[in-house]
Scaffold this motif. Sequence first.
Motif, PDB file in Angstrom:
ATOM      1  N   ARG A  65      28.511  36.660  45.979  1.00 54.70           N
ATOM      2  CA  ARG A  65      29.934  36.467  46.270  1.00 54.70           C
ATOM      3  C   ARG A  65      30.778  36.625  45.003  1.00 54.70           C
ATOM      4  N   GLU A  66      30.255  36.181  43.864  1.00 53.65           N
ATOM      5  CA  GLU A  66      30.956  36.403  42.595  1.00 53.65           C
ATOM      6  C   GLU A  66      31.020  37.899  42.277  1.00 53.65           C
ATOM      7  N   PHE A  67      29.931  38.586  42.527  1.00 55.11           N
ATOM      8  CA  PHE A  67      29.889  40.035  42.305  1.00 55.11           C
ATOM      9  C   PHE A  67      30.878  40.748  43.219  1.00 55.11           C
ATOM     10  N   LEU A  68      30.981  40.298  44.457  1.00 58.72           N
ATOM     11  CA  LEU A  68      31.841  40.955  45.447  1.00 58.72           C
ATOM     12  C   LEU A  68      33.303  40.946  45.024  1.00 58.72           C
ATOM     13  N   ILE A  69      33.706  39.881  44.337  1.00 63.42           N
ATOM     14  CA  ILE A  69      35.096  39.787  43.881  1.00 63.42           C
ATOM     15  C   ILE A  69      35.458  40.973  43.001  1.00 63.42           C
ATOM     16  N   GLN A  70      34.487  41.526  42.279  1.00 59.62           N
ATOM     17  CA  GLN A  70      34.757  42.656  41.398  1.00 59.62           C
ATOM     18  C   GLN A  70      35.222  43.879  42.166  1.00 59.62           C
ATOM     19  N   PHE A  71      34.874  43.955  43.451  1.00 64.31           N
ATOM     20  CA  PHE A  71      35.197  45.126  44.245  1.00 64.31           C
ATOM     21  C   PHE A  71      36.425  44.927  45.121  1.00 64.31           C
ATOM     22  N   SER A  72      37.021  43.752  45.048  1.00 71.39           N
ATOM     23  CA  SER A  72      38.312  43.568  45.687  1.00 71.39           C
ATOM     24  C   SER A  72      39.374  44.258  44.841  1.00 71.39           C
TER      25      SER A  72
END
Length: 273
Positions: A65-72
């Motif tokens: 979920r922390e990684f996913l923020i990078q792709f927002s």
Amino acid sequence: MKPDDIESIEIDLLLSAVFRRYGHDFQNYARASVSRRIRQFLPQAGCQRISQLIAKILYDEDFFREFLIQFSIPVTEMFRDPPMYRSLRENVVAVLKTYPSVRIWHAGCASGEEAYSLAILLSEEELFNKATIYATDFNDHVLHKAKEGIFDLEQIQQYTRNYQAFGGKRSFSEYYHAVYGAVALDNALKRQITFANHNLVTDGVFTEAHLILCRNVLIYFNRHLQDRVLKLFRDSLVRGGFLCLGTKETIQFSSVKDDFIAVDEKSKIYKRV
């Protein structure tokens, strides 16, 4: 093999792992943007190499979920690009008023500033009460912030300038109140907005809309994915419905270009024929 070639392999493996484990498909995002975002995440993750991320992402959902923020794509503001909002008011609102009810899809809404801007525009044009705005993003973290409607106080000066440049009919301060160094938007603006998770890359038609806004999202996709998403928008619009893209985006290269006519090419507003 050169280091850049090895890194490319690492990225391929990482994106494949993310897709197979979680269903999020970033494999057709613009490669330069993907590489930059992953490299920026490495120090935060405590990793030296991209390949080290793979095991963490596969086995640790919180880490993912922390990684996913990078792709927002959270770069947004209220009434961003005021001429576009003026064009919506002048060229689109009159048509929307002819419908008994109006469905609007704001795809890639990020933290919600532009969805609320649209709510203000519709309110001032006496269209708000018969409209439903579906504001979607694939990232639950930013959707939570969007639902709150609370923004930094320091941003309000820019939002106010944008609102005035668009030609707002009231004082912008009427739409919010200050709370502990931040501002909370009027709850009345939330009444007609539904925030929901939707992934443009993997999900299908969201609603049958009279207006779709997706601004400054397609620039992060490669041509293949851009075309796929534009087809999705075409299929999600009623005939005569409107599509609004970002100022650096276009439908001209795509397979759906003949399904639209330009309403305002400068503001990237198109009408489905």
